[in-house]
Scaffold this motif. Structure first.
Motif, mmCIF file in Angstrom:
data_model
loop_
_atom_site.group_PDB
_atom_site.id
_atom_site.type_symbol
_atom_site.label_atom_id
_atom_site.label_comp_id
_atom_site.label_asym_id
_atom_site.label_seq_id
_atom_site.Cartn_x
_atom_site.Cartn_y
_atom_site.Cartn_z
ATOM 1 N N TRP A 144 29.137 47.087 -5.304
ATOM 2 C CA TRP A 144 28.758 46.000 -4.979
ATOM 3 C C TRP A 144 28.006 46.503 -3.470
ATOM 4 N N ARG A 145 26.118 45.708 -3.644
ATOM 5 C CA ARG A 145 25.856 45.820 -2.079
ATOM 6 C C ARG A 145 24.998 45.053 -1.456
ATOM 7 N N PHE A 146 24.764 44.914 -0.525
ATOM 8 C CA PHE A 146 24.078 43.862 0.191
ATOM 9 C C PHE A 146 23.029 44.116 -0.270
ATOM 10 N N LYS A 147 22.222 41.924 0.251
ATOM 11 C CA LYS A 147 20.788 42.691 0.305
ATOM 12 C C LYS A 147 20.126 42.508 0.851
ATOM 13 N N LEU A 148 19.747 43.738 1.400
ATOM 14 C CA LEU A 148 18.782 43.018 2.318
ATOM 15 C C LEU A 148 17.183 42.940 2.087
ATOM 16 N N GLU A 149 17.129 41.659 3.621
ATOM 17 C CA GLU A 149 15.739 40.738 4.123
ATOM 18 C C GLU A 149 14.619 41.823 4.169
ATOM 19 N N HIS A 150 13.509 41.724 3.019
ATOM 20 C CA HIS A 150 12.408 42.770 3.132
ATOM 21 C C HIS A 150 11.816 42.474 5.073
ATOM 22 N N PRO A 162 13.474 50.058 22.757
ATOM 23 C CA PRO A 162 13.507 48.716 21.198
ATOM 24 C C PRO A 162 12.614 49.728 20.233
ATOM 25 N N VAL A 163 14.013 48.731 19.137
ATOM 26 C CA VAL A 163 13.673 49.807 18.122
ATOM 27 C C VAL A 163 13.394 49.043 17.076
ATOM 28 N N ARG A 164 12.836 49.439 15.846
ATOM 29 C CA ARG A 164 12.265 48.772 15.135
ATOM 30 C C ARG A 164 12.474 48.875 13.221
ATOM 31 N N PHE A 165 13.181 48.303 12.858
ATOM 32 C CA PHE A 165 13.208 48.424 11.289
ATOM 33 C C PHE A 165 12.549 48.084 10.486
ATOM 34 N N ARG A 166 12.481 48.402 9.078
ATOM 35 C CA ARG A 166 11.821 47.470 8.191
ATOM 36 C C ARG A 166 12.523 47.888 6.654
ATOM 37 N N GLY A 167 12.976 46.291 6.551
ATOM 38 C CA GLY A 167 14.201 46.000 5.756
ATOM 39 C C GLY A 167 13.452 46.864 4.139
ATOM 40 N N ALA A 168 12.675 46.744 4.322
ATOM 41 C CA ALA A 168 12.266 47.465 2.853
ATOM 42 C C ALA A 168 12.165 49.570 2.927
ATOM 43 N N ASP A 169 12.429 49.658 3.854
ATOM 44 C CA ASP A 169 12.954 51.336 4.217
ATOM 45 C C ASP A 169 14.258 51.399 3.706
ATOM 46 N N LEU A 170 14.738 50.320 3.849
ATOM 47 C CA LEU A 170 16.217 51.367 3.993
ATOM 48 C C LEU A 170 17.073 50.436 2.272
ATOM 49 N N SER A 171 17.861 51.795 2.355
ATOM 50 C CA SER A 171 18.147 51.215 0.913
ATOM 51 C C SER A 171 19.869 49.306 0.897
ATOM 52 N N ASP A 172 20.078 48.774 0.116
ATOM 53 C CA ASP A 172 21.086 48.496 0.431
ATOM 54 C C ASP A 172 22.442 48.742 0.691
ATOM 55 N N MET A 216 24.003 41.944 8.677
ATOM 56 C CA MET A 216 24.468 41.572 8.053
ATOM 57 C C MET A 216 25.785 40.455 8.936
ATOM 58 N N PHE A 217 25.501 40.370 10.284
ATOM 59 C CA PHE A 217 25.589 39.308 11.437
ATOM 60 C C PHE A 217 25.256 38.236 11.345
ATOM 61 N N GLN A 218 23.656 38.177 10.836
ATOM 62 C CA GLN A 218 23.396 37.553 10.415
ATOM 63 C C GLN A 218 23.239 36.902 9.451
ATOM 64 N N ALA A 219 24.308 37.329 8.312
ATOM 65 C CA ALA A 219 23.893 36.160 7.371
ATOM 66 C C ALA A 219 25.512 36.093 7.031
ATOM 67 N N LEU A 220 26.364 36.714 8.124
ATOM 68 C CA LEU A 220 27.642 36.033 8.341
ATOM 69 C C LEU A 220 28.083 34.759 9.979
ATOM 70 N N GLY A 221 26.955 34.405 10.159
ATOM 71 C CA GLY A 221 26.216 33.645 11.138
ATOM 72 C C GLY A 221 27.390 34.135 12.669
ATOM 73 N N ALA A 222 26.654 34.993 11.961
ATOM 74 C CA ALA A 222 27.297 35.141 13.642
ATOM 75 C C ALA A 222 25.884 35.806 14.511
ATOM 76 N N PRO A 223 25.990 35.727 15.648
ATOM 77 C CA PRO A 223 24.749 36.728 16.831
ATOM 78 C C PRO A 223 25.169 38.335 17.203
ATOM 79 N N PRO A 224 23.589 39.220 16.261
ATOM 80 C CA PRO A 224 24.948 40.586 16.317
ATOM 81 C C PRO A 224 24.724 41.070 17.914
ATOM 82 N N PRO A 225 26.082 41.759 18.283
ATOM 83 C CA PRO A 225 26.471 42.713 19.492
ATOM 84 C C PRO A 225 25.071 43.199 20.204
ATOM 85 N N ALA A 226 25.050 44.001 21.141
ATOM 86 C CA ALA A 226 24.555 44.509 21.890
ATOM 87 C C ALA A 226 24.690 45.988 21.308
ATOM 88 N N PHE A 227 23.833 46.532 21.552
ATOM 89 C CA PHE A 227 23.878 48.024 20.571
ATOM 90 C C PHE A 227 23.283 49.112 21.956
#
Ligand code: GLU
Length: 449
Positions: A144-150, A162-172, A216-227
């Protein structure tokens, strides 16, 4: 904000200097902030994880001076991961896939050949019930894969900025294996939420994972931590340190190299930062001055020679109380503060102390030059009777100087060679009382004693 950090090793091998740096930096931040530190053993890979590696990791961390407030094993938390899986599935964020590893490898290769990034093409998203049933009939089980939002994924990294990724550039990301077992990405996010991790510190090889985790943090209703993504260490030639290089394991640093943990923490706590690397015998100094903003983005060079030199400087500064139990482990249970204070400035490794113990308290074959025999006999005769006091050394040397007319090297060097069998070493005035009159007289007279 209350700070909780974690170190999450997979017990599939020994800790090496790179892992240890991650563990240390996360620990320094927690201790600096008066927060908590979790040791999370990522042992969901049942084939490769072992209890022995987990135990070795704990021992290595303790040796390095890292303690933890809480410990968790992912293998014991499967129900938590399944609860999250149910939630994500209910929300339509997971989808079943039937590609074999070979098929996926083929897809990756053809994408690369066509000049496209090797991102999973989501072919399985298009499967209808009949399509799935066909695979199931062939005996295939889905992963099973997690479906990323693009959408764009951004965060302010404490080290990378600052880090930026495009969802579409990542594999689910694959989050459940064919056998139903949950995988790293999901387990890590669930744990980071449930253990209220405020700061995730890890190597920059995880940056793209982090982008998926943020969703995934967002999908599970939690704010992401600092990285905070630390640049990976490289060797002196600028090549990546191979993780499995056993010569760079903490065990090798301790046992084969015979280095002190303070040398390693002094180096790893400052490597790649704007602060100087200096021998720190108390990790409190590192804790106090810790700040993510001091870490640079360039890959720091790990130089074993530098570590060895730092080890010598740590030994020179190491208090007797810290050294004593380690000296006992090297076979010197009776080493005392005068001995330690006399010899530590001459040590590169703690193990070298045994040689000086032998010289101070054991027996030594003298290596005096024949032409010095008369001078040495004179010196033996002039040695005052015991007990010796604070003035004994200078009285003795003063007398020898006057009687022989020697000075400087010709005054001291024959004495040193006769008394210690060496050309260099600790101050003679500190060694002499440990050698004592009887053995000193014998050595000055050319006898083994
Ligand atoms: N077990 C993972 C690793 O060793 C943990 C990574 C992390 O989330 O910190 O790479």
């Amino acid at each position: 904000m209350s700070v909780t950090t974690r170190f999450a090793p997979s017990p599939t091998g020994l800790l090496h200097v790179g892992n240890a740096r991650t563990a240390l930096v996360a620990w320094l931040h927690a201790r600096h902030a008066g927060g908590r530190y979790l040791l999370r053993i990522d042992d969901t890979d049942a084939e490769r994880s072992t209890g022995a590696f987990a135990a070795a990791i704990e021992a290595d961390l303790a040796w390095l001076g890292i303690d933890w407030d809480e410990q968790a094993h992912q293998s014991a938390r499967t129900d938590r991961y399944h609860a999250a899986i149910d939630r994500l599935r209910g929300d339509g964020r997971l989808y079943p896939c039937y590609e074999t590893a070979e098929e996926l490898a083929l897809k990756r290769r053809s994408a690369l050949q066509a000049g496209r990034p090797p991102v999973y093409d989501r072919a399985a998203l298009g499967l209808d019930a009949a399509g799935r049933a066909r695979f199931e009939e062939q005996g295939r089980r889905p992963h099973w894969r997690f479906k990323l939002e693009h959408a764009d994924i951004t965060w302010e990294d404490l080290i990378r900025g600052p880090v930026r990724f495009r969802g579409a550039d990542l594999s689910d990301p694959v989050v459940i294996r064919e056998d139903g077992r949950p995988l790293y990405h999901l387990c890590s996010v669930v744990d980071d939420i449930e253990f209220t991790i405020s700061h995730v510190v890890r190597g920059e090889d995880h940056v793209a994972n982090t982008a998926a985790h943020v969703q995934m943090f967002q999908a599970l209703g939690a704010p992401p931590p600092a990285f905070a993504h630390l640049p990976l260490l490289v060797d002196v030639d600028g090549r990546p340190l191979s993780k499995r290089l056993s010569s760079l394991s903490l065990q090798a640093m301790r046992d084969a190299e015979g280095l002190e943990p303070e040398a390693l923490s002094s180096l790893l706590g400052r490597l790649g930062t704007s602060r100087p690397i200096e021998p720190l015998v108390d990790t409190g100094t590192l804790v106090e001055g810790f700040d993510f903003s001091q870490f640079g983005r360039a890959a720091p060079r790990f130089d074993l020679e530098e570590l060895r030199r730092l080890n010598a400087r740590v030994l020179h500064a190491l208090p007797f109380d810290t050294a004593a139990p380690r000296l006992a482990l090297t076979g010197l249970p009776n080493a005392d503060p005068p001995f330690w204070d006399a010899v530590r400035a001459n040590l590169e490794r703690l193990g070298d102390a045994s040689d000086w113990w032998q010289i101070a308290r054991g027996s030594v074959a003298p290596v005096a030059a024949a032409e010095d025999a008369g001078y040495l006999a004179e010196a033996a005769a002039a040695l005052p009777p015991e007990p010796w006091g604070a003035e004994t050394w200078s009285d003795w040397i003063g007398q020898l100087k006057a009687a022989s007319g020697r000075k400087g090297k010709s005054l001291f060097q024959p004495l040193r060679r006769a008394l210690t069998g060496r050309d260099a070493g600790p101050e003679l005035h500190a060694l002499l009382p440990m050698i004592g009159r009887d053995r000193a007289v014998a050595r000055l007279s050319g006898r083994t004693a």
